[in-house]
Design an enzyme around this catalytic site. Structure first.
Site, PDB file in Angstrom:
ATOM      1  N   HIS A   1     -13.282   9.114 -49.542  1.00 34.84           N
ATOM      2  CA  HIS A   1     -13.576   8.648 -50.898  1.00 34.84           C
ATOM      3  C   HIS A   1     -15.081   8.458 -51.081  1.00 34.84           C
ATOM      4  CE1 HIS A   1     -13.127   6.504 -54.666  1.00 34.84           C
ATOM      5  NE2 HIS A   1     -13.798   5.493 -54.170  1.00 34.84           N
TER       6      HIS A   1
ATOM      7  N   ARG B   1      -9.611  16.103 -52.611  1.00 32.43           N
ATOM      8  CA  ARG B   1     -10.842  15.533 -52.066  1.00 32.43           C
ATOM      9  C   ARG B   1     -10.859  15.796 -50.560  1.00 32.43           C
ATOM     10  NH1 ARG B   1     -10.955  10.585 -50.019  1.00 32.43           N
ATOM     11  NH2 ARG B   1      -9.394   9.679 -51.402  1.00 32.43           N
TER      12      ARG B   1
ATOM     13  N   TYR C   1      -5.042   6.778 -44.252  1.00 33.65           N
ATOM     14  CA  TYR C   1      -3.998   6.939 -45.250  1.00 33.65           C
ATOM     15  C   TYR C   1      -3.579   8.390 -45.493  1.00 33.65           C
ATOM     16  CZ  TYR C   1      -8.215   7.588 -48.167  1.00 33.65           C
ATOM     17  OH  TYR C   1      -9.428   8.006 -48.663  1.00 33.65           O
TER      18      TYR C   1
END
Length: 361
Positions: A261, A257, A270
């Site tokens: 998100h 990705r 993160y």
């Protein structure tokens, strides 16, 4: 079938390397030039869909958008390997797949805009409603596949999910149900390394997600999720096997990705920039372009035609979502059940009373 036949390959299947060079694999048929050109066009359109959707979020025309930027090869292949009578069960991230099945782009994005329950008629193109709860659609997908078998229909179901969904109980129930009843389902896991902020290593210590298939008595396979040629071959084989009566299978696509998100997520909290940069060179669109250009199949004229088609889709999205729609509050209760339940009727009456009071005041 011996259990060893269920095991996925040690390395993900790859037919085009990172630089767009063909990789020979005696076990896999290489897609035709026509199929690869069609897939490349869908990749370009898919990339433009992701770009335009993010712009619409910034303009306040979409409430949220889960981008599939960088995962378009998975999205494209999942739609292309299905026949008209087949069903697609997507997740919230599979907008490009849904549009690839012929659903109107504006109707596809209606849910993410915040209007209506789904936005499109699932039966028209055999595309189930997008789901935001993880893995719940997988059980429904198996139910549709099993029902089609009982009716003697020639139907295969593509059940899509992400790596995070494989940690849910519904994932287990769906695979077990499908295997026991030999349902014609292809479980397609887009492993993009993160379930929101949770990395794959914190979800499972299995050798791969495809290995999970063995425990249910179905074959599993791994594929390079940024290689559209390999995806067309592997998913195509899985669909053919399901249609031939071989039952379900699980395909894990290794992809990434590239964006957050959703637009509400801060991915920098993160993951590191160098991790993202390492995947930029594996872009499925650049890989496809390099192969087709090297074969002199992608001419300047064809490239311009594809770009124009992609821009036309973006224009439809932009024009459609820029239009203000006057909401009808009572529509909240429509199409929840064929026959409204007493609770729905009570809630609808309560809302109607509240709205009438506001008008009086």
């Amino acid at each position: 079938m011996p259990s060893h036949d269920f095991l996925p390959s040690e390395q993900p299947v790859q037919l085009l390397d990172q630089d767009g060079r063909r990789v020979e694999d005696p076990k896999r048929a290489f897609p035709s030039d026509e199929d690869l050109l069609r897939a490349h066009e869908a990749l370009v359109v898919g990339r433009r869909i992701n770009e335009q959707a993010y712009a619409l979020v910034r303009q306040g025309r979409l409430a949220v958008y889960p981008s599939s930027y960088g995962q378009e090869a998975c999205e494209v292949a999942a739609a292309l390997v299905l026949d008209d009578q087949d069903w697609l069960f997507p997740t919230y991230r599979d907008v490009v797949s849904i549009i690839g099945r012929g659903v109107d782009p504006v109707e596809t994005l209606t849910l993410l805009k915040g209007d209506w329950h789904c936005g499109y008629d699932p039966t028209e193109h055999r595309v189930a409603p997008q789901t935001t709860p993880l893995a719940t659609q997988l059980i429904h997908a198996v139910g549709v596949a099993h029902a089609a078998t009982l009716r003697g229909e020639d139907t295969v179901v593509m059940a899509m999910c992400g790596d995070g969904a494989t940690s849910e109980g519904d994932f287990h129930e769906a695979l077990n149900f499908a295997a026991v009843f030999k349902a014609p389902v292809v479980f397609f896991v887009q492993n993009n390394e993160y379930a929101i902020s949770v990395p794959l290593a914190r979800q499972t210590v299995a050798p791969s997600l495809a290995h999970k298939a063995v425990g249910y008595g179905m074959p599993g396979e791994r594929v390079d999720g940024n290689d559209v040629a390999a995806l067309l071959s592997v998913l195509g084989d899985a669909v053919h096997a399901a249609r031939s009566g071989a039952g379900p299978s699980l395909v894990e696509a290794h992809t990434y990705r590239m964006q957050a998100h959703t637009n509400a997520d801060d991915a920098t909290r993160y993951r590191q920039d160098d991790e993202v940069a390492a995947w930029q060179g594996r872009d499925p669109l650049l890989r496809s372009k390099a192969y087709l250009t090297g074969r002199e199949l992608l001419t300047d004229e064809r490239t311009a035609e594809i770009a124009a088609k992609a821009e036309a889709v973006a224009t439809v999205m932009r024009d459609g979502l820029m239009q203000d729609v006057e909401p009808v509050p009572g529509d909240l209760f429509e199409h929840v059940h064929a026959t409204p339940t007493p609770q729905l009727r009570e809630q609808a009456a309560f809302l109607a009373d509240e709205l009438s009071r506001e008008k009086v005041s």
